[in-house]
Design a protein around this motif. Sequence first.
Motif, mmCIF file in Angstrom:
data_model
loop_
_atom_site.group_PDB
_atom_site.id
_atom_site.type_symbol
_atom_site.label_atom_id
_atom_site.label_comp_id
_atom_site.label_asym_id
_atom_site.label_seq_id
_atom_site.Cartn_x
_atom_site.Cartn_y
_atom_site.Cartn_z
ATOM 1 N N UNK A 97 0.828 -1.210 0.000
ATOM 2 C CA UNK A 97 0.000 0.000 0.000
ATOM 3 C C UNK A 97 0.862 1.260 0.000
ATOM 4 N N UNK A 98 1.952 1.226 0.758
ATOM 5 C CA UNK A 98 2.858 2.373 0.812
ATOM 6 C C UNK A 98 3.457 2.655 -0.558
ATOM 7 N N UNK A 99 3.878 1.591 -1.233
ATOM 8 C CA UNK A 99 4.466 1.741 -2.568
ATOM 9 C C UNK A 99 3.419 2.252 -3.555
ATOM 10 N N UNK A 100 2.205 1.710 -3.483
ATOM 11 C CA UNK A 100 1.132 2.149 -4.381
ATOM 12 C C UNK A 100 0.760 3.606 -4.129
ATOM 13 N N UNK A 101 0.846 4.029 -2.879
ATOM 14 C CA UNK A 101 0.564 5.426 -2.547
ATOM 15 C C UNK A 101 1.639 6.345 -3.112
#
Length: 235
Positions: A97-101
């Motif tokens: 999720x952090x990477x996608x954000x």
Amino acid sequence: MQTNNEKDTLISLRKLSANDDYYNIVFKKTERISSAVFYILSYIEINDRTKVHYTYLSDKAMALHEVVITTLNLFEYEVRDKIFPLQQALVVMESALTIATAARVVTNDITESIKVEIDTVLRYIRNHYSHQDQMVSRIDSPTNTSSVRQRRSRPSIPKNDFSSDAVLVYSDLRDRTTRIKTVLEAKPEATIKDLSEIITDVSTKTIQRDLNGLIASGEVIRQGERRWSKYSILK
């Protein structure tokens, strides 16, 4: 009247599916985390920029759901030794999720709200089931009715590093190559710099040597040369 040891034995023979606290705090929250990710994905337009993140998030959300379902069949006495895959899946989900954000595929407010739920589950697991660096009482098997006090040691977390990734990597993984593979699973195509920011108790040269060993054994692949090299788990 039952003795304390007899009560402890009955509890140890109970499966997690019969533990209301575990079911509501860990299983149901984790189920909602996976559901929330799939709900978010339903609103993402798939194109060349978003496809890799869409696929990665989908795979990790499904894997997380499958892992938490398997934990319901665990007996209380074996949870401490078998709960780690769920912890790992939660951290991988958070990292995805952090990477996608960062790639602007998922909005920050959505990611932060899901991270709060992930943190709640991880804290509950660490407080109730993870091995602690202290004297703990546990029942090793259904046939052992006596409480065994045993010291569990673990590597220390680097000072001022309170990230979920660091807590998990340093509290439950002792083998350095396993820690490297865990980070690469959470962050595909990582650089030496990426790895050294999480695995901070050794030098970058040591990490490089470990990576070379993993490449030689066919577990990791390298793309690029020298400072531009990126490393990934070989699927």
